[in-house]
Design a protein around this motif. Sequence first.
Motif, PDB file in Angstrom:
ATOM      1  N   UNK A  24      -4.325   2.928  -8.852  1.00  0.00           N
ATOM      2  CA  UNK A  24      -3.684   2.676  -7.564  1.00  0.00           C
ATOM      3  C   UNK A  24      -4.663   2.860  -6.412  1.00  0.00           C
ATOM      4  N   UNK A  25      -5.557   3.841  -6.522  1.00  0.00           N
ATOM      5  CA  UNK A  25      -6.569   4.049  -5.488  1.00  0.00           C
ATOM      6  C   UNK A  25      -7.509   2.842  -5.418  1.00  0.00           C
ATOM      7  N   UNK A  26      -7.912   2.319  -6.581  1.00  0.00           N
ATOM      8  CA  UNK A  26      -8.778   1.142  -6.612  1.00  0.00           C
ATOM      9  C   UNK A  26      -8.038  -0.069  -6.046  1.00  0.00           C
ATOM     10  N   UNK A  81      -8.665  10.515  -1.259  1.00  0.00           N
ATOM     11  CA  UNK A  81      -7.997   9.220  -1.418  1.00  0.00           C
ATOM     12  C   UNK A  81      -8.566   8.199  -0.439  1.00  0.00           C
ATOM     13  N   UNK A  82      -8.796   8.612   0.798  1.00  0.00           N
ATOM     14  CA  UNK A  82      -9.361   7.700   1.795  1.00  0.00           C
ATOM     15  C   UNK A  82     -10.761   7.260   1.386  1.00  0.00           C
ATOM     16  N   UNK A  83     -11.601   8.206   0.921  1.00  0.00           N
ATOM     17  CA  UNK A  83     -12.965   7.856   0.526  1.00  0.00           C
ATOM     18  C   UNK A  83     -12.956   6.929  -0.684  1.00  0.00           C
ATOM     19  N   UNK A  84     -12.147   7.241  -1.694  1.00  0.00           N
ATOM     20  CA  UNK A  84     -12.091   6.378  -2.868  1.00  0.00           C
ATOM     21  C   UNK A  84     -11.635   4.976  -2.521  1.00  0.00           C
ATOM     22  N   UNK A 119       1.841   6.953  -5.645  1.00  0.00           N
ATOM     23  CA  UNK A 119       1.269   7.382  -6.924  1.00  0.00           C
ATOM     24  C   UNK A 119      -0.070   8.083  -6.733  1.00  0.00           C
ATOM     25  N   UNK A 120      -0.980   7.427  -6.010  1.00  0.00           N
ATOM     26  CA  UNK A 120      -2.320   7.983  -5.850  1.00  0.00           C
ATOM     27  C   UNK A 120      -2.299   9.287  -5.062  1.00  0.00           C
ATOM     28  N   UNK A 121      -1.405   9.380  -4.075  1.00  0.00           N
ATOM     29  CA  UNK A 121      -1.356  10.565  -3.226  1.00  0.00           C
ATOM     30  C   UNK A 121      -0.907  11.818  -3.945  1.00  0.00           C
ATOM     31  N   UNK A 122      -0.258  11.659  -5.085  1.00  0.00           N
ATOM     32  CA  UNK A 122       0.182  12.828  -5.849  1.00  0.00           C
ATOM     33  C   UNK A 122      -0.975  13.493  -6.586  1.00  0.00           C
ATOM     34  N   UNK A 123      -2.047  12.742  -6.817  1.00  0.00           N
ATOM     35  CA  UNK A 123      -3.182  13.276  -7.579  1.00  0.00           C
ATOM     36  C   UNK A 123      -4.430  13.486  -6.726  1.00  0.00           C
ATOM     37  N   UNK A 183       0.826  -1.206   0.000  1.00  0.00           N
ATOM     38  CA  UNK A 183       0.000   0.000   0.000  1.00  0.00           C
ATOM     39  C   UNK A 183       0.862   1.259   0.000  1.00  0.00           C
ATOM     40  N   UNK A 184       2.020   1.202   0.664  1.00  0.00           N
ATOM     41  CA  UNK A 184       2.871   2.388   0.723  1.00  0.00           C
ATOM     42  C   UNK A 184       3.379   2.767  -0.666  1.00  0.00           C
ATOM     43  N   UNK A 185       3.646   1.761  -1.508  1.00  0.00           N
ATOM     44  CA  UNK A 185       4.093   2.031  -2.864  1.00  0.00           C
ATOM     45  C   UNK A 185       2.956   2.636  -3.682  1.00  0.00           C
TER      46      UNK A 185
END
Length: 317
Positions: A223-225, A46-49, A36-40, A30-32
């Motif tokens: 990545x979020x999914x 991100x938490x909700x998605x 990616x997801x955290x940049x967008x 998850x950290x990897x």
Amino acid sequence: MNHPFSHPARRTELLAAGAAAVTVVLWASAFVSIRSAGAAYSPGALALGRLLAGALTLGAICLVRREGWPPRSAWRGIAISGVLWFGFYMVVLNWGEQQVDAGTAALVVNVGPLLIALLGARLLGDAMPPRLLAGMAVSFAGAVTVGLSMSGGGGSSVFGVVLCLLAAVAYAGGVVAQKPALARASALQATTFGCLVGAVLCLPFAGQLVSEAADAPVSATLNMVYLGVFPTALAFTTWAYALARTTASRMGATTYAVPALVVVMSWVALGEVPGLFTLVGGVLCLAGVAVSRSRTARAATAPDVAEPRPERTPESA
């Protein structure tokens, strides 16, 4: 010669260890993905998605398995863990990791297993055998070594450290609240409804999620999914399966393997070559987990906790 699975207690122990291993590997991955997801995506979006993807996956599995609603007696623990761990923890951790470098975040968040041990002993009556304490001390030293060796790559702030500390407290509180619920509800039920509670708590971020998804690159959304389906839906279920069969303290100590795996995955997936102290810290983390999960011959003949009711527990997590 007896097969390891021929004895019911040994079979249960091996399955729980396997479930814990799946959890640790997926949480490390998850950290990897968060990189990616955290940049967008902003922390709340991100938490909700992630939670929506997890809830949809878990809900579909529950319908296929006809799990039904958890017993009323389990709802208190599920609700508390849903608010603290699935909701508050994910938002605050995402936010904190934007304020401090990865090493500092890992160092502070790894206070969590120590808090789980203290809360478990105080509220759940968990035993604190010398091997568990020794193993946690070795693993924490390893986590500190990894954190210090990785720190300095980005800015750090007192506010970010406080956010990461709040995440560690929420994580510990969520685990200790979930443990009693697993005596009444299955691992799949506890995870599914905990995830739903967390998603409802994060609904105020729905507007951000919609607007950011329109501009986010496909890789960030995927990545979020991924975070929702695997590190959330699958890993939290295998965690609950293992937690139902051991103490909260021992499960918390197991998560000290995560920093070591993150180092390896970052090396392979992101090309981030670890330094000598980072590798030493990772080895210490794994060594401490091995010590904390080992037992004397006498202790190995007795399970940590009573077996959960078989009719409430799915055959596989």
